[in-house]
Motif scaffolding. Sequence first.
Motif, PDB file in Angstrom:
ATOM      1  N   LEU A 266       1.934  -2.712  41.325  1.00  0.00           N
ATOM      2  CA  LEU A 266       3.084  -2.345  42.156  1.00  0.00           C
ATOM      3  C   LEU A 266       4.337  -3.080  41.699  1.00  0.00           C
ATOM      4  N   LEU A 267       4.207  -4.379  41.461  1.00  0.00           N
ATOM      5  CA  LEU A 267       5.353  -5.173  41.022  1.00  0.00           C
ATOM      6  C   LEU A 267       5.862  -4.694  39.663  1.00  0.00           C
ATOM      7  N   THR A 269       5.451  -1.739  38.188  1.00  0.00           N
ATOM      8  CA  THR A 269       6.040  -0.402  38.278  1.00  0.00           C
ATOM      9  C   THR A 269       7.426  -0.458  38.901  1.00  0.00           C
ATOM     10  N   THR A 270       7.580  -1.300  39.928  1.00  0.00           N
ATOM     11  CA  THR A 270       8.890  -1.445  40.572  1.00  0.00           C
ATOM     12  C   THR A 270       9.929  -1.983  39.597  1.00  0.00           C
ATOM     13  N   LEU A 273      10.864   0.699  37.216  1.00  0.00           N
ATOM     14  CA  LEU A 273      11.772   1.626  37.911  1.00  0.00           C
ATOM     15  C   LEU A 273      13.196   1.086  37.907  1.00  0.00           C
ATOM     16  N   LEU A 274      13.349  -0.183  38.302  1.00  0.00           N
ATOM     17  CA  LEU A 274      14.684  -0.786  38.392  1.00  0.00           C
ATOM     18  C   LEU A 274      15.352  -0.874  37.017  1.00  0.00           C
ATOM     19  N   TYR A 363       8.310   6.731  38.239  1.00  0.00           N
ATOM     20  CA  TYR A 363       7.841   5.413  38.694  1.00  0.00           C
ATOM     21  C   TYR A 363       7.966   5.282  40.211  1.00  0.00           C
ATOM     22  N   ALA A 364       9.033   5.840  40.792  1.00  0.00           N
ATOM     23  CA  ALA A 364       9.216   5.766  42.244  1.00  0.00           C
ATOM     24  C   ALA A 364       8.071   6.462  42.972  1.00  0.00           C
ATOM     25  N   VAL A 367       5.033   4.269  42.727  1.00  0.00           N
ATOM     26  CA  VAL A 367       5.139   3.148  43.671  1.00  0.00           C
ATOM     27  C   VAL A 367       4.670   3.572  45.052  1.00  0.00           C
TER      28      VAL A 367
END
Length: 428
Positions: A266-267, A269-270, A273-274, A363-364, A367
Amino acid sequence: MSSIRPLIPLLVAAGILLGGNGLQGTLIALRGAQEGFSPAVIGFMGTSYFAGFLLGCMAISRIMKAVGHVRSFSALAALASAGTLLLILVIDPVMWSVIRFVTGFCFAGLFTVMESWLNSGVQNHDRARVLAIYRIIDIGSVTGAQFMIPVFGAGGFTIFAIMSIMITLSLVPISLGDRSNPKPPEEVKLDLARVWRISPLGSIGCVAVGVTNSAFRTLSPVYAEQIGMSVTDVVTFISVGIIGGALIQYPLGYLSDRWDRRKVLLLTTTLALLSAFSIAFLAGSAPLTNFVLIFIFGSFAMPLYSLSAAHANDRADKDEFVLVNAALMLFYSIGAIVGPFAASAAMEATGPHSLFVFMGCVYAVFVLITIYRMGVRSAVPEGRRGHFIALLRTSTVFARLARRKGDVLAETATVSQRLTNASEAERK
């Protein structure tokens, strides 16, 4: 070291092929853009390549059983080499798409033959060392070969001839270095439904990574060229992203061995995304800014496949390592077929930066799926969690090479038990 020495010809061939394959992917996008091909056409060529790759993964075992390792490798290398020359002889988007399909089929087969051969020759205690060498060869040859483009230029015949020579030269160590021609491997059982039940999150993760990584590898040269980068800057841009993923992958894997792996997924992928949105909305056309942000992006985007696979393997039985990773490779390939064409449609509609908007949106979604799965299923107990392994997406048999000692012993014990049960049943 003496036990690894017989594998050196195979590793040399691997370096040549990995470099040639990576070089061709970048060059096709750059030369296609110079010839006036639209992003949608270039994206379709990427889709064609991965469609051929998927078919090659499924067909190569039968070919190897029919004619053996050496003949399979020779035939596929000849096709790939001829196709590379045909790219420059017939500059046409339809022909290029057909050639990319054939090339994808060939490279899937070439990597399968080579990794099957490596697996048959490596001793169990040398697996970690061989995998580390293979990974270094992968990163070094793929990134190093990119810089042949600014040296020889993307606009002429020379660079295509060099690619053809590289593919042809891979035949030399294969033909002369090892005369064992081992028994072809058993076909990998492809039970996608079973693996989906084992780990929906791992399966979805591999599809998502297939969509985004294939879009990046196919269209990032087009993005960089359209925002005004020079040829040298384009290949630097691509190489920096690959290197970022190679450097950060193992720290993330180490962390995931000690935490709930889904939290690390999760971290990561986030952050991918960013960083994708940062490139899309903040990077502009400044090369240095793009280099920094693509390094960050690659650091978190590239390890997602191995993290997803590690999570799926935590859910599987010990003897299912090969089955699970073969299926995950196909899930990745399915996503990779979709990614380039979908991303190119976004680029056609709204410009080059939409490539990273597209990947950020994928990616969103992942997530949100990860958060949902964490809510409906408990974490894998620490005692069942295996060790992270960085996996290459080169063939479905790579999992055989990457098996850990415990996995090999467990699989052997399972097979032995099945044979014993079968013998007892026959006696009864």
